[in-house]
Design an enzyme around this catalytic site. Sequence first.
Site, mmCIF file in Angstrom:
data_model
loop_
_atom_site.group_PDB
_atom_site.id
_atom_site.type_symbol
_atom_site.label_atom_id
_atom_site.label_comp_id
_atom_site.label_asym_id
_atom_site.label_seq_id
_atom_site.Cartn_x
_atom_site.Cartn_y
_atom_site.Cartn_z
ATOM 1 N N SER B 266 0.805 -1.212 0.000
ATOM 2 C CA SER B 266 0.000 0.000 0.000
ATOM 3 C C SER B 266 0.840 1.266 0.000
ATOM 4 C CB SER B 266 -0.904 0.005 1.238
ATOM 5 O OG SER B 266 -1.706 -1.148 1.243
ATOM 6 N N GLU B 288 8.888 -4.583 -10.707
ATOM 7 C CA GLU B 288 8.530 -6.001 -10.732
ATOM 8 C C GLU B 288 7.023 -6.183 -10.841
ATOM 9 O OE1 GLU B 288 10.688 -7.487 -7.260
ATOM 10 O OE2 GLU B 288 9.243 -6.578 -5.932
#
Lengths: 500, 500
Positions: B266, B288
Amino acid sequence: MIADRIRRPALLDKITTAEAATALIKDGMIIGMSGFTRAGDAKAVPIAMAERAKTDPFKITLITGASLGHDVDRMLTEAHILARRMPFQADRTLRAAINRGEVMFIDQHLSETVEHLRSNQLGPIDYAIIEAAAITEDGGIVPSTSVGNSASFAVLAKKIIIEINLSQPAELEGLHDIYFPGRRPSRVPIPVVACDSRVGFPYVPIDPDKIVAIVVTDEKDSASSIEAPDADTDAIAGHLIRFFEDEVAKGRLDLTLHPLQAGIGSIANSVLSGLAHGPFHHLRMYSEVLQDSTFDLFDAGKLVFASGSSITLSTACAERVFGDFHKYKEHIVLRPQEISNHPEVIRRLGVIGINTALEFDIYGNVNSTHVGGTHMMNGIGGSGDFARNAYLSIFVTKSLAKEGRISSVVPMVPHVDHTEHDVDILVTEQGLADLRELAPRERALQIIEHCAHPDFKEALSDYFRRACARGGHTPHLLEEALSWHEKARTAGTMVPLTRM
Amino acid sequence: MIADRIRRPALLDKITTAEAATALIKDGMIIGMSGFTRAGDAKAVPIAMAERAKTDPFKITLITGASLGHDVDRMLTEAHILARRMPFQADRTLRAAINRGEVMFIDQHLSETVEHLRSNQLGPIDYAIIEAAAITEDGGIVPSTSVGNSASFAVLAKKIIIEINLSQPAELEGLHDIYFPGRRPSRVPIPVVACDSRVGFPYVPIDPDKIVAIVVTDEKDSASSIEAPDADTDAIAGHLIRFFEDEVAKGRLDLTLHPLQAGIGSIANSVLSGLAHGPFHHLRMYSEVLQDSTFDLFDAGKLVFASGSSITLSTACAERVFGDFHKYKEHIVLRPQEISNHPEVIRRLGVIGINTALEFDIYGNVNSTHVGGTHMMNGIGGSGDFARNAYLSIFVTKSLAKEGRISSVVPMVPHVDHTEHDVDILVTEQGLADLRELAPRERALQIIEHCAHPDFKEALSDYFRRACARGGHTPHLLEEALSWHEKARTAGTMVPLTRM
């Protein structure tokens, strides 16, 4: 004679004394100086700086390749010249000043310093002070026994002071391979694909107008202060040889192994020399410093090529090597430390990295730098560049220090330089722990069983057992984890009460 | 319909049920399964495995890309199937089993797992279980929403089980760029020189005879469980925007910055979204996982290209993105995690890495993984691949946890994932500490001043002052260094007595 070494006639006018060159350095400047593991260091100007500071105090930031010889770091420290020092040092006096908080020491991965300079996160360098074997017709700088960071210092500095060292063999010319990664975003792959790849210039290409002073010297490099192999280092080498033989038997390696790297220092040097007694052949090195062991392996007919950033030898070995240099020259290349230590190349080649630990913990975290977790020894150097990217990351140390009062295997290291992720194999004279693909609790069993000294095995097992009872992926008793070091600090020993 | 997804007719015979496919898995096998941050995970076979184990117990080593969705790790844990698990997980039930020492978890840098497989240090893989969007005429596997380690699993496995997921858009085909580093010693540079470099195949080239079973599924990826930005994450983003603006003003960056990476979670997601409010433009990502924030930046017209290994979105964002995929497709590439996280490419491109810390200490060492120093949260993931090699390595966290009882800035972290060498910038909602080119004592002043919460600032300063009095490059009071964590363990709080 001088004209052979300074082949650009216009530069002959720049020859001056170390004292005169030193006068160029002003308070607050950032200086980039040659020198890597005592090799190819500037020898006259820094000593003149220390002399000058006695009557004319000034402070600088000093950046080098790695450690310096000739007690230069001691003299600069005693003269109170060093405000900041990076990226490595190995001097007793400087170390003490660092640990007193008097010199700000920035301990960096050796491959990274020039990246920071190139991107203006550090610098600019006011003066580069570079030892050279020669200056070419075009003004190119031929380094001497190390490249280190000298090439980028010279290219990025505003001005350059050269020390032409007549004691450095003229035959060094042609040994170096000077390559610079391009500026981002147009940087391309580094074309080194083998230990013997030559991808750059044999000299440092610069604007010769930047050379403002040339000092002629004739003092040799400081000899390496390496200790001879002993029973413990022989045992470590023996464990490693058996491990490599076993890897060959399993089909993971052949007898030429992978390119080898060995950290600076007596233990790694001894271990590398020990490989001469194994069945291996056609070995290659992709390392940072080429020590006596490199030439032991050459002379034993075991080594076919060695790439490094410096040559640092004992007096006897230096005589042997430089007395017959043509025998070795075509089998050696010296590169900038950015390239010798570059993650890209180390990972591509699949280097086997052998580095020395001060201590490691039962889970395989390694402390390479901080005595007692607080006091700097030398610095991380290139060990991180190699350990992170190696095909096999090996750390070696003796299981005991301080006449047996200190265990090199501890419950928790109070300073981490290499995390368990980057440590595959640990070796002491007691044995070898193969940690690959093991979880922390499994690693602990291997490390205690194979690496710890019998005097400390029981206490380590007891700690581990009680920590496991409390649970966790990496079990610890936080209230006790650093107690061994605290006891060492206050009582000078880690020996358990039952043994005292 | 199926013939569009399985375009090699001979393979239609391999279609079977998940239960039948599961029967192939034997006790003790090593399984490589697709799935990276909940995306593109195998969904039917692992659940059938958990079902089967209720009456037919067996154990496996399970290797994935990263975390899985659909509670698969929970189900496999509850079915006691997992003997060993690597290289990452993010499941509450599995985490508890790892911390009880029941599942051996090997926490690895995400770029490294397939290197170990390729060199036979790990493996061999008995079965690869791979979710695919399609199988080509040649038998090539078209991955779905993640590549992860799937390509190397499929190439290196003895046999392959495919899950063709009809809920995955057929338009995913063409999104992937499958490249494998060559075998050493003949490995050449990885030719990725920009975020949008395409250097491989759009599918995984394999011997189709290795495909022994195909299971057809139609369940969507699990939605990401990301929390919305809040005042703290907005403040962190604000500090970073001002920092980047300052770097631009200093001429070190331009408004396109460098390629960006943001860790899963988050905080990093919110921070990246926040960049839409800065003056930056033509941004690129080399990351990624592509989270909601990636598409927020695309939609804000700020981002021109994103390279990743997976796409992990909230339900709403997934509808937006996959409902209009042609808008995004040519601006995205998904690569094997070995390439998205490769040190060679990250260093070459000069990535700005933004990752989340659990906590950090006054010298800038980061703990990303171990709660209280002992209990695994998720794993190091790719944070080390990026932090070590980044142009700028940034770690973010909120200064407080557990309703203010826990400080994320501590005297000493009880577990180190990233050493101070690999940490340039630390940011909390309190402010930003720029640690570049600072010595440890200087770093401590910056971190305490700019990152610590006011509730803990005085206690941290007091610790630092008393530690400095004892000396050292990195001053500590070993007998007290972990006392904050020990207090948190026993009393549930780090709050100093004077404030309680």
